[in-house]
Design a protein around this motif. Sequence first.
Motif, PDB file in Angstrom:
ATOM      1  N   PHE A 188      65.575  43.924 -65.930  1.00 16.65           N
ATOM      2  CA  PHE A 188      64.413  44.629 -65.753  1.00 16.65           C
ATOM      3  C   PHE A 188      63.761  43.859 -64.440  1.00 16.65           C
ATOM      4  CE2 PHE A 188      61.486  47.527 -67.136  1.00 16.65           C
ATOM      5  CZ  PHE A 188      60.367  47.213 -67.714  1.00 16.65           C
ATOM      6  N   LEU A 202      60.307  43.487 -62.199  1.00 12.07           N
ATOM      7  CA  LEU A 202      58.734  43.462 -62.392  1.00 12.07           C
ATOM      8  C   LEU A 202      58.308  43.338 -60.908  1.00 12.07           C
ATOM      9  CD1 LEU A 202      58.621  42.342 -65.950  1.00 12.07           C
ATOM     10  CD2 LEU A 202      57.544  44.749 -65.133  1.00 12.07           C
ATOM     11  N   PHE A 229      53.880  35.877 -73.578  1.00 12.51           N
ATOM     12  CA  PHE A 229      54.293  35.003 -72.875  1.00 12.51           C
ATOM     13  C   PHE A 229      53.211  34.126 -72.551  1.00 12.51           C
ATOM     14  CE2 PHE A 229      58.341  36.338 -71.848  1.00 12.51           C
ATOM     15  CZ  PHE A 229      58.507  37.730 -71.989  1.00 12.51           C
ATOM     16  N   PHE A 280      50.617  43.426 -63.130  1.00 12.06           N
ATOM     17  CA  PHE A 280      52.029  43.880 -62.757  1.00 12.06           C
ATOM     18  C   PHE A 280      52.158  45.337 -63.229  1.00 12.06           C
ATOM     19  CE2 PHE A 280      54.720  39.868 -63.512  1.00 12.06           C
ATOM     20  CZ  PHE A 280      53.625  39.084 -63.808  1.00 12.06           C
ATOM     21  N   GLY A 281      53.316  45.673 -62.613  1.00 13.38           N
ATOM     22  CA  GLY A 281      53.609  47.224 -62.771  1.00 13.38           C
ATOM     23  C   GLY A 281      54.338  47.374 -63.980  1.00 13.38           C
ATOM     24  N   ASP A 282      54.867  48.577 -64.365  1.00 15.45           N
ATOM     25  CA  ASP A 282      55.785  48.822 -65.579  1.00 15.45           C
ATOM     26  C   ASP A 282      57.088  48.806 -65.469  1.00 15.45           C
ATOM     27  OD1 ASP A 282      53.587  51.451 -66.888  1.00 15.45           O
ATOM     28  OD2 ASP A 282      53.494  49.307 -67.159  1.00 15.45           O
ATOM     29  N   GLY A 283      57.580  48.327 -64.158  1.00 22.03           N
ATOM     30  CA  GLY A 283      58.879  47.829 -64.243  1.00 22.03           C
ATOM     31  C   GLY A 283      59.899  48.978 -63.868  1.00 22.03           C
ATOM     32  N   GLN A 336      53.645  41.926 -73.467  1.00 19.14           N
ATOM     33  CA  GLN A 336      54.396  42.948 -73.084  1.00 19.14           C
ATOM     34  C   GLN A 336      54.878  43.720 -74.153  1.00 19.14           C
ATOM     35  OE1 GLN A 336      58.193  41.566 -71.386  1.00 19.14           O
ATOM     36  NE2 GLN A 336      58.219  43.186 -69.894  1.00 19.14           N
ATOM     37  N   LEU A 381      47.578  41.341 -68.924  1.00 16.87           N
ATOM     38  CA  LEU A 381      46.764  39.836 -69.284  1.00 16.87           C
ATOM     39  C   LEU A 381      45.874  39.891 -70.469  1.00 16.87           C
ATOM     40  CD1 LEU A 381      46.082  37.050 -67.801  1.00 16.87           C
ATOM     41  CD2 LEU A 381      44.117  38.378 -66.775  1.00 16.87           C
ATOM     42  N   LYS A 423      61.804  54.273 -62.770  1.00 12.50           N
ATOM     43  CA  LYS A 423      61.661  53.946 -63.930  1.00 12.50           C
ATOM     44  C   LYS A 423      63.072  53.255 -64.624  1.00 12.50           C
ATOM     45  CE  LYS A 423      59.472  53.810 -68.353  1.00 12.50           C
ATOM     46  NZ  LYS A 423      58.669  52.669 -68.164  1.00 12.50           N
ATOM     47  N   ARG A 465      64.321  49.400 -64.570  1.00  7.30           N
ATOM     48  CA  ARG A 465      65.507  48.970 -65.379  1.00  7.30           C
ATOM     49  C   ARG A 465      66.642  49.499 -64.629  1.00  7.30           C
ATOM     50  NH1 ARG A 465      65.996  46.407 -69.824  1.00  7.30           N
ATOM     51  NH2 ARG A 465      63.777  46.666 -70.565  1.00  7.30           N
ATOM     52  N   TYR A 517      49.993  36.404 -71.520  1.00  5.98           N
ATOM     53  CA  TYR A 517      50.280  37.759 -71.211  1.00  5.98           C
ATOM     54  C   TYR A 517      50.977  38.493 -72.454  1.00  5.98           C
ATOM     55  CZ  TYR A 517      49.469  37.333 -66.129  1.00  5.98           C
ATOM     56  OH  TYR A 517      48.901  37.461 -64.850  1.00  5.98           O
ATOM     57  N   ASN A 543      59.737  47.883 -72.673  1.00  6.41           N
ATOM     58  CA  ASN A 543      59.904  48.519 -71.538  1.00  6.41           C
ATOM     59  C   ASN A 543      58.627  48.794 -70.704  1.00  6.41           C
ATOM     60  OD1 ASN A 543      62.665  49.151 -71.684  1.00  6.41           O
ATOM     61  ND2 ASN A 543      62.350  50.565 -73.313  1.00  6.41           N
ATOM     62  N   LYS A 544      57.821  47.796 -70.623  1.00  2.01           N
ATOM     63  CA  LYS A 544      56.422  48.046 -70.188  1.00  2.01           C
ATOM     64  C   LYS A 544      56.159  46.614 -69.442  1.00  2.01           C
ATOM     65  CE  LYS A 544      54.522  51.773 -71.469  1.00  2.01           C
ATOM     66  NZ  LYS A 544      54.028  52.857 -70.404  1.00  2.01           N
ATOM     67  N   GLY A 545      55.324  46.854 -68.407  1.00  3.75           N
ATOM     68  CA  GLY A 545      54.930  45.615 -67.379  1.00  3.75           C
ATOM     69  C   GLY A 545      54.156  44.519 -68.314  1.00  3.75           C
ATOM     70  N   LEU A 546      53.617  43.427 -67.963  1.00  2.00           N
ATOM     71  CA  LEU A 546      53.039  42.425 -68.479  1.00  2.00           C
ATOM     72  C   LEU A 546      51.375  42.723 -68.385  1.00  2.00           C
ATOM     73  CD1 LEU A 546      55.776  41.169 -68.143  1.00  2.00           C
ATOM     74  CD2 LEU A 546      54.512  38.946 -68.160  1.00  2.00           C
TER      75      LEU A 546
END
Lengths: 112, 115
Positions: free
Chosen positions: A88, A90, B90, A103-106, B38, B46, A9, A108, B36, B41-44
Motif C-alpha cells: 500500500f 501513501l 500510529f 496524507f492521501g488515501d493511498g 488509519q 492526524l 486506488k 494498493r 495518527y 484502505n485509507k490514508g492516515l
Amino acid sequence: DGGITQSPKYLFRKEGQNVTLSCEQNLNHDAMYWYRQDPGQGLRLIYYSQIVNDFQKGDIAEGYSVSREKKESFPLTVTSAQKNPTAFYLCASSQNSNQPQHFGDGTRLSIL
Amino acid sequence: AQSVTQLDSHVSVSEGTPVLLRCNYSSSYSPSLFWYVQHPNKGLQLLLKYTSAATLVKGINGFEAEFKKSETSFHLTKPSAHMSDAAEYFCVVSVPTGTASKLTFGTGTRLQVTL
C-alpha cells in the motif's frame, strides 16, 4: 476542498513492467513524500522532495524513482527492479519541517 | 537516531469504556510527536500533535495524549470509546530535515471496540 489526491486506488502490475503512481496536492505545500506500508508494519519512507526539481532518497529507495517538475505533483514509478512491489503506497505533503504531514488515501499495488 | 515502540499490537475495549494506547519513544533531538489514525484502505489522519508547548495535548474526536519526558512516553487516551474509533493507530516521532520532516513510525496498535 484542499487535500492530496492519489490515483489510481488499485493498480496491478505484470512481471517486468514499470508502473507510475500519481500524487497531486492543492495545499501549496513545499515538501512531498512517498511511503510504503506492508501488513503489520509502520510506514517506511521511499523518497521525499523539499522543493521543485529536488528530491532525496529515503530508507527504501531501491527499485523506485520519482520526479518533481511541479510543486503540486510528485509521481512515483515502481520499476521492474523492485522485486517485492506488492504494498500500500501513501503520498504525503507538509508546509514546512515543523508542521505535520497530510496524507492521501493511498494506492494498493498488486502483482499479476 | 529515533525509534518508536507501541507496546500493544492489539487492544480491545467495550463501547463506553476508556481507551489507553501506549507509546514510548527515543530521540536524539527534542522531538515533535504525533498520533495518527488509519481506517481500512485509507490514508492516515492526524489525531493530535505535541510540539514542546503544553504536555497534555487535546486532539480530535475526544482523544488526548500526555507527553512525559522523564518516562519518554506519549500515551493516547480517550475517556469513552465509540464504535467508530475502531481503527489502526500510529505513534510517530518527527525530526526536521531542511524544510521537510522525517517521520519514524511505530508498528501500530489495532483498536477493537465491542458492544
